[in-house]
Design an enzyme around this catalytic site. Structure first.
Site, PDB file in Angstrom:
ATOM      1  N   ASN B 131      -2.978  -6.064   5.334  1.00 10.67           N
ATOM      2  CA  ASN B 131      -3.823  -6.352   4.185  1.00 10.67           C
ATOM      3  C   ASN B 131      -3.872  -7.835   3.843  1.00 10.67           C
ATOM      4  O   ASN B 131      -4.917  -8.347   3.472  1.00 10.67           O
ATOM      5  CB  ASN B 131      -3.296  -5.554   2.996  1.00 10.67           C
ATOM      6  CG  ASN B 131      -4.155  -5.738   1.781  1.00 10.67           C
ATOM      7  OD1 ASN B 131      -5.338  -5.413   1.804  1.00 10.67           O
ATOM      8  ND2 ASN B 131      -3.589  -6.309   0.727  1.00 10.67           N
ATOM      9  N   HIS B 132      -2.719  -8.514   3.980  1.00  8.74           N
ATOM     10  CA  HIS B 132      -2.683  -9.884   3.494  1.00  8.74           C
ATOM     11  C   HIS B 132      -1.737 -10.734   4.345  1.00  8.74           C
ATOM     12  O   HIS B 132      -0.948 -10.200   5.118  1.00  8.74           O
ATOM     13  CB  HIS B 132      -2.209  -9.903   2.045  1.00  8.74           C
ATOM     14  CG  HIS B 132      -0.927  -9.133   1.846  1.00  8.74           C
ATOM     15  ND1 HIS B 132      -0.910  -7.848   1.320  1.00  8.74           N
ATOM     16  CD2 HIS B 132       0.362  -9.433   2.113  1.00  8.74           C
ATOM     17  CE1 HIS B 132       0.326  -7.424   1.268  1.00  8.74           C
ATOM     18  NE2 HIS B 132       1.128  -8.350   1.752  1.00  8.74           N
ATOM     19  N   ARG B 227       4.616   0.311  11.666  1.00 12.88           N
ATOM     20  CA  ARG B 227       4.401   0.817  10.323  1.00 12.88           C
ATOM     21  C   ARG B 227       3.350  -0.090   9.723  1.00 12.88           C
ATOM     22  O   ARG B 227       3.498  -1.308   9.687  1.00 12.88           O
ATOM     23  CB  ARG B 227       5.677   0.756   9.496  1.00 12.88           C
ATOM     24  CG  ARG B 227       5.450   1.132   8.043  1.00 12.88           C
ATOM     25  CD  ARG B 227       6.639   0.734   7.225  1.00 12.88           C
ATOM     26  NE  ARG B 227       6.527   1.103   5.830  1.00 12.88           N
ATOM     27  CZ  ARG B 227       6.121   0.275   4.868  1.00 12.88           C
ATOM     28  NH1 ARG B 227       5.743  -0.948   5.153  1.00 12.88           N
ATOM     29  NH2 ARG B 227       6.106   0.679   3.619  1.00 12.88           N
ATOM     30  N   ASP B 229       1.636  -1.562   6.795  1.00  8.08           N
ATOM     31  CA  ASP B 229       1.924  -1.732   5.383  1.00  8.08           C
ATOM     32  C   ASP B 229       0.629  -1.735   4.581  1.00  8.08           C
ATOM     33  O   ASP B 229      -0.367  -2.309   4.999  1.00  8.08           O
ATOM     34  CB  ASP B 229       2.666  -3.062   5.192  1.00  8.08           C
ATOM     35  CG  ASP B 229       3.067  -3.271   3.758  1.00  8.08           C
ATOM     36  OD1 ASP B 229       3.905  -2.476   3.281  1.00  8.08           O
ATOM     37  OD2 ASP B 229       2.550  -4.203   3.116  1.00  8.08           O
ATOM     38  N   GLU B 271       1.573   3.445   5.619  1.00  2.00           N
ATOM     39  CA  GLU B 271       2.108   3.454   4.274  1.00  2.00           C
ATOM     40  C   GLU B 271       0.941   3.553   3.326  1.00  2.00           C
ATOM     41  O   GLU B 271       0.193   2.598   3.145  1.00  2.00           O
ATOM     42  CB  GLU B 271       2.903   2.178   3.977  1.00  2.00           C
ATOM     43  CG  GLU B 271       3.588   2.266   2.630  1.00  2.00           C
ATOM     44  CD  GLU B 271       3.621   0.944   1.866  1.00  2.00           C
ATOM     45  OE1 GLU B 271       2.829   0.042   2.175  1.00  2.00           O
ATOM     46  OE2 GLU B 271       4.452   0.842   0.955  1.00  2.00           O
ATOM     47  N   HIS B 336      13.466   0.767   1.149  1.00  2.00           N
ATOM     48  CA  HIS B 336      13.738  -0.593   0.705  1.00  2.00           C
ATOM     49  C   HIS B 336      13.050  -0.930  -0.608  1.00  2.00           C
ATOM     50  O   HIS B 336      13.315  -1.958  -1.194  1.00  2.00           O
ATOM     51  CB  HIS B 336      13.288  -1.561   1.788  1.00  2.00           C
ATOM     52  CG  HIS B 336      11.815  -1.454   2.058  1.00  2.00           C
ATOM     53  ND1 HIS B 336      11.246  -0.323   2.599  1.00  2.00           N
ATOM     54  CD2 HIS B 336      10.794  -2.306   1.832  1.00  2.00           C
ATOM     55  CE1 HIS B 336       9.941  -0.499   2.707  1.00  2.00           C
ATOM     56  NE2 HIS B 336       9.638  -1.692   2.250  1.00  2.00           N
ATOM     57  N   ASP B 337      12.082  -0.082  -1.029  1.00  2.00           N
ATOM     58  CA  ASP B 337      11.383  -0.336  -2.293  1.00  2.00           C
ATOM     59  C   ASP B 337      12.046   0.461  -3.411  1.00  2.00           C
ATOM     60  O   ASP B 337      13.012   1.181  -3.188  1.00  2.00           O
ATOM     61  CB  ASP B 337       9.912   0.073  -2.172  1.00  2.00           C
ATOM     62  CG  ASP B 337       9.124  -0.950  -1.369  1.00  2.00           C
ATOM     63  OD1 ASP B 337       9.476  -2.138  -1.448  1.00  2.00           O
ATOM     64  OD2 ASP B 337       8.189  -0.549  -0.655  1.00  2.00           O
TER      65      ASP B 337
END
Lengths: 431, 571, 234
Positions: B131-132, B227, B229, B271, B336-337
């Site tokens: 995304n970024h 993965r 994101d 995700e 991890h979040d």
């Protein structure tokens, strides 16, 4: 819910609830000995005692269980198993196990046959996670506690998966084994496994689960040949195979069948069928390797079996003449010509050399595999030839001692191995 | 003689493994659906093991610890971002997609690690942030230079900050707007996450091609999957929430098609923190992502065990749509979040805060920043039960590093760093993580009285057959005895006792019955198992048999937080 | 006179022409039908040959002993035979159908009878085929049993079994064809009875002593032999 619909509760192939409860009480076992019984009340107590003494003497710390799988005896065999007593006064100094020794007698599910017995013993072994298991005949007179150690130790301590016995046989005992089953299995799989269809053998829990998962072949006709199935499945599954010396095998008289035709066509048919199933495993094997043998071989003088050669020679000769048409469809030309020569009525004895016999068997195996005529007929046509071979074999070795007989069998085995290409040719011909 | 032979066998096996390992040094024997049977271990290189005493974990250190992971029984490692980065969002702000952050080693170290992992039968899934980028990335640096730079529209620029009004703000605690002012080129740029993470413009074909080149770079090195994101946010459209747009799916499908064509057997793990029905499109017709996280299940497992009631779990799984055969949910207890509470109702969220985060410092954004063991008050019975459910519910389980020994956290470290502390290997000052001075570590070791390395560490737990670690190994081994868990269907059994969660997993002829006691008290439960009458339940952990199932309700008794897995056999 | 003759002639010629005009199309139709018919027959033959090959019909009948029997009679192999039968049946049937088109009443009766007969031929052939299979199987079984049980004259026994079954089969097949059943039945009954009676008389009267001696000796000896023959194969 598919599973429940196609298998209703009244599934008579299921182990009985009573048996399950007893297995639950055992919980987990290190060693398991299974005994298939059917009307053996006279001999079974001795066998059970020998097994348990063997446990106590050689495996005092292990968790043990004896499973007598009964085919519906009418003579209280199950009762005798439960009550077989080790506490006789003269045995007071006998070794004791540290643990509770479990003993189960149960009527196995399904029709009475050796397949269902074996399946029950395998299932019990799997459910109690036995590490080493053995199957023992119920009518053994010669069993001693040492047998248990000989059979189980290679599995339990040495991590073998299958142990087959080496019996001390009377001269000319087990001629079908020594002249056909042993050499043919040996030539097929390249392993010198002396008793491929013994009634006594031991196996690991891993092999038990594997065999149970495979499902016991349903086309077996002879009660003796579950051994062939176990042996060939173990070899083909890549399991470790060993042998152990057990000494003489003496069984109570009366139970063994004396119908030679039924026995031969049953055993040989099962052997051929099993070879057919495992074709991909043996077709490329050549030569043979010895197997590790455990225990101490010893010698005792056993009276040789008497053989009535005269009648066998006569039946062989009649057979070759009368079955000419059938034999010609089964055998290759040269082989049949050899047989005709051997059956010549003018000769004093019959010249039936190893090579001719081996080619005969290989042609029969090929004919059986290709179903040139009805398979039962092929097997029955072998019987007179077997008689001829036995007559020739026993005549030739009439004055020989054990070592010479063994040497003769070894030579025969080599002939089987050398002629294996002939076998494969017979096996593969397509008309 | 005995030992001799066993050793010979061992030697033979090792040699065989080495030969096979070498033969397949860059990939493991092909099993197209490997991700369905995988047991994933999620870790950050920085947190795992420091090989050069600089206080930061690195690839050489991780390579040394692969034996531990293999022994644990996991089959796949999921590595958090390890790219060069200003590390203002734990590496999710990537400054260079095709290199390794110097603290963690070199690209060579990574390749050596990958080969060793593959040799040990472990697959590697890495992160790609689509995304970024970081505002430090060369692309953004170029784009911001002037309004007519050729890379300008690789990002999303506006003169005002009032575009895309319907789009929600994710990091509510730190960001007020999704637009940020760029003082260099005097325009606003679009960002869904932190303001230092400008969103890439996926309407631009050059951006799609550039990202594909990045994927190709890593696939050629040999990683087994990515993965992905924050996938729902790739494309934005005025007047929409700019989440889950068809244009976004089109981009993913394109990547998938190319990957299948050139690198078969590699996977995408999406995700998408969304409701299951909204996640469903990310599987496509098995032509988009292979796996996606099941976000709503996790908080409900915590809720159920706290409520001592199966209702939340049964409810959410009943709402979960069917997915294509070749696809799989990824399920987890912690990661991890923060323990995200976005996918729960307000009522449920309030309950979760009351139950698990009374102290406001434990809360972050819309969630709770704590590890598994502290959430469960260090109760090993609950830790076992939760892991038992993780391993028996449908999906590929993911274990967060440290949870296999019941590691604690430090909620005072800011952001989510409290759950990213050094792995506790031994009872030393640095928990055996590093030879550096304790104060040099990238983050302090947990010092809580209940969870400090003296109490919780791999070394001591490996020595006890009864530790959480040893127990986890056994659990994983048991799970691996059957593909029912990874590929089977699930049907719930509904006993009257609401504290007991029971379900049947089934694959072809194989049937497994799972019974969990969610309650803190011993329970008796009667299960209607008539559909399986005639079967013998064999308890899978111990192997003992239970009475045959009949027509009557099947009675079981379970101690507090006990659970059983039964293989139903017909014998 | 000549005029009359001419008249007659032209009349005859006319009727001949008109007859030809009515029959010629029919004849042509018949010819076409017959040609197409034989083409079909040929196709059937080829197709059947291929099908039988796929199903390994030859191996099957070899196995059952039909081929050997056929070989003895000097006919072709079973599948070739079947193909030929099918070829001729189809060919003839369609030819007959073609003749029917001519509309000659005398033929028509025969034709309809012929068509009633065709299925019966097939059933009869099938019965024969199965009968030979069974006869061979049982004959072999008897032969083997006799040899292995050491009975005297195994081949005679086996032959008797085969003969009996073949005769029964033939009768059944003929019955299917409805051909002179009474005659055959009587002939068979008389023949069979005579043989049995002859055998009974021979054994019962003439060979009474011989038979008794034979049986006694045979049974006693066998018992004795049995005692001595204790090779255990296993």
């Amino acid at each position: 819910m598919a599973g429940s619909k196609d298998k209703p509760m009244a599934d008579d192939s299921l182990l009985s609830d009573e048996f399950l409860r007893q297995l639950m009480a055992v919980e987990e076992a290190d060693l398991l000995v299974g005994i298939p019984t059917l009307n053996n009340s006279k001999t079974i107590a001795h066998v059970v005692q020998a097994v348990e003494l063997g446990f106590a003497k050689f495996f005092p710390r292990e968790r043990t269980v004896v499973v007598a799988a009964d085919g519906g005896s009418h003579d209280d065999t199950e009762e005798v198993v439960r009550n077989a007593n080790l506490g006789d006064p003269h045995r007071m100094r006998a070794p004791q196990s540290l643990r509770t020794m479990h003993r189960i007698a149960t009527r196995y599910p399904g029709p009475v046959n050796s397949r269902n017995v074996l399946r029950t013993i395998l299932a019990a072994a799997d459910l109690v996670r036995a590490k080493a298991c053995a199957v023992i005949s119920p009518d053994l007179l010669s069993i001693t506690p040492d047998w248990i150690e000989s059979l189980l130790r290679p599995i339990y301590m040495e991590k073998y998966d299958l142990v087959t016995p080496l019996y001390l046989r009377r001269k000319f005992d087990g001629l079908l084994i020594s002249n056909l089953v042993y050499p043919m299995v040996r030539a097929a799989y390249g392993l010198r496994l002396r008793e491929p269809m013994a009634a006594e053998f031991a196996f690991s829990g891993k092999l038990a689960s594997h065999l149970l998962e495979q499902g016991i072949a349903a086309d077996q006709q002879s009660p003796h040949s579950v051994g062939i199935w176990v042996t060939s499945r173990a070899i083909c599954g890549g399991f470790g195979v060993g042998q152990c010396f057990l000494g003489p095998k003496v069984q109570a008289p009366g139970n063994s069948s004396s119908d030679i035709v039924a026995t031969i066509s049953g055993v040989v048919g099962d052997l051929f069928r099993s070879l057919e199933r495992e074709e991909e495993f043996w077709i490329r094997e050549t030569g043979s390797r010895p197997l590790p043998a455990f225990g101490l071989p010893y010698d005792v003088n056993l009276e040789p079996l008497r053989v009535n050669r005269k009648q066998m020679i006569q039946m062989f000769r009649t057979g070759v003449v009368e079955l000419k048409d059938i034999l010609k469809t089964i055998l290759r030309e040269g082989t049949f010509a050899g047989l005709e020569g051997a059956a010549d009525p003018r000769a004093e004895s019959i010249p039936f050399p190893d090579e001719l016999w081996v080619k005969t068997i290989y042609d029969f195996a090929g004919a059986f595999h290709r179903s040139v005529i009805h398979r039962d007929h092929i097997l029955q046509a072998l019987v007179p030839l077997y008689r001829g071979r036995v007559a020739a074999f026993t005549q030739e070795l009439a004055g020989a001692d054990e070592t010479q007989v063994d040497a003769a069998i070894e030579n025969l085995c080599l002939a089987y191995e050398q002629l294996k290409p002939y076998w494969i040719e017979s096996w593969k011909i397509h008309q | 003689m005995i030992g001799e032979r066993a050793r010979a066998i061992d030697r033979g096996l090792i040699e065989k493994a080495m030969i096979e390992g070498n033969a397949a040094s860059t990939s493991i024997p092909a099993e197209p659906l490997w991700y369905k049977d995988a047991i994933v271990y999620q870790l950050h290189v920085r947190t795992f093991f420091d090989s050069n005493a600089d206080g930061i974990g690195d690839f050489q250190g991780l390579t040394q610890k692969l034996g531990y992971l293999q022994d644990l029984g996991v089959t796949t490692l999921w590595l958090l971002p390890f790219y060069p980065s200003p590390l203002r969002d734990d590496g999710y702000d990537i400054a260079d997609y095709t290199d390794i952050h110097p603290s963690y080693g070199t690209l060579g170290d990574f390749k050596a690690f990958l080969n060793e992992a593959h040799r040990r039968g472990l697959r590697i899934v890495t992160e790609i942030v689509l995304n970024h980028t970081s505002d430090q990335h060369a692309w953004f640096q170029e784009a911001r230079q002037s309004r007519d730079n050729p890379r300008r529209d690789w990002y999303v620029w506006r003169d005002t900050d009032d575009g895309y009004r319907q789009v929600r703000i994710i990091f509510t605690d730190t960001e007020q707007s999704n637009w940020a002012w760029d003082p260099v080129s005097k325009q606003y740029y679009w960002h869904r996450f932190f303001s230092h993470q400008p969103d890439l413009n996926f309407d631009k074909p050059e951006v799609v091609e550039a990202i594909w080149e990045v994927m190709k770079f890593w696939l050629e090195i040999g990683v087994d999957g990515f993965r992905l994101d924050a996938v729902p946010y790739l494309v934005e459209r005025e007047g929409t929430s700019s989440e889950n747009l068809p244009e976004t799916h089109a981009v993913l499908k394109l990547f998938r098609r190319r990957m299948d064509e050139h690198f078969p057997g590699r996977i995408f793990l999406a995700e998408a923190n969304q409701w299951p029905l909204d996640v469903r499109p990310y599987f496509g017709d098995a032509d988009e992502c292979h796996m996606a996280f099941h976000f709503p299940l996790m908080p409900r497992m915590f809720m159920a065990i706290r409520l001592e009631d199966r209702k939340p779990i049964v409810e959410i799984l009943n709402q979960t749509p069917e997915i294509p055969d070749a696809c799989q949910w990824a399920i987890f207890l912690r990661n991890h979040d923060e323990l995200t509470l976005e996918m729960v109702t307000d009522e449920e969220r309030d309950y979760m805060y009351d139950a698990y985060a009374k102290d406001a410092t434990m809360r972050l954004n819309v969630g709770i920043r704590r590890r598994l063991a502290p959430l469960l008050e260090g109760d090993t019975r609950k830790i076992r039960l939760m892991n038992g459910m993780l391993m028996s519910l449908p999906g590929t389980p993911i274990i967060y590093y440290g949870d296999e020994i019941g590691m604690g956290d430090n909620v005072h470290l800011g952001d989510r760093n409290g759950v990213r502390t050094p792995m506790q290997w031994t009872g030393g000052w640095t928990a055996g993580f590093s030879l550096a001075d304790p104060e040099r570590l990238y983050a302090p070791v947990v010092s809580n009285v209940l969870y400090n390395p003296q109490i919780i560490n791999v070394d001591s737990q490996s020595r006890s057959p009864h530790s959480v670690l040893s127990w986890m190994k056994r659990l994983i081994r048991t799970r691996k005895t059957s593909r029912v868990f990874s590929r089977g269907t699930i049907e719930f059994v509904h006993p009257a006792n609401h504290g007991v969660l029971a379900y049947v997993r089934r694959l072809d002829q194989e049937i497994i019955l799972v019974v969990n006691n969610l309650s803190s008290r011993a329970q008796a439960v009667e299960l209607d198992l008539r559909a399986f009458r005639g079967s013998i339940p064999v308890e899978m952990a111990g192997g003992n048999i239970f009475p045959r199932i009949g027509e009557l309700p099947y009675l079981l008794t379970l101690g507090p937080y006990d659970f059983y897995w039964f293989r139903l056999r017909r014998l | 006179m000549i005029e009359l003759v001419m008249q007659r002639l032209t009349q005859t010629l006319k009727s001949l022409v008109s007859a030809a005009a009515t029959y010629l199309p029919r004849v042509l139709a018949m010819l076409i039908i017959v040609i197409i018919g034989w083409a079909i027959a040929f196709a059937v033959k080829a197709a059947l040959r291929r099908i039988l090959k796929i199903f390994k019909f030859d191996a099957f009948s070899e196995h059952g002993g039909v081929s050997q029997t056929l070989r003895k009679t000097g006919l072709a192999g079973p599948s070739e035979l079947l193909c030929r039968v099918a070829f001729w049946v189809v060919g003839i049937s369609i030819t007959v159908l073609g003749i029917d088109v001519l509309g000659i009443p005398a033929f028509q009766d025969i034709i309809s009878r012929f068509f009633r007969f065709v299925p019966q031929i097939f059933v009869a052939l099938l019965i024969l085929f199965v009968g030979i299979l069974v006869a061979n199987f049982l004959a072999t079984a008897a032969l083997l049993a006799a040899v292995n049980a050491d009975l005297p004259s195994p081949r005679f026994l086996s032959g008797a079994v085969r003969l009996l079954i073949v005769i029964i089969t033939i009768i059944m097949a003929l019955e299917q064809l409805d051909l002179a059943r009474i005659t055959i039945l009587i002939a068979f009954t008389i023949g069979f009875g005579a043989v049995m009676l002859g055998l009974a008389i021979a054994f019962g009267l003439g060979g009474q002593d011989a038979a008794r001696r034979f049986l006694e000796k045979y049974i006693v000896e066998r018992e004795k032999e049995k005692e001595k023959e204790d090779i255990s194969p296993l």
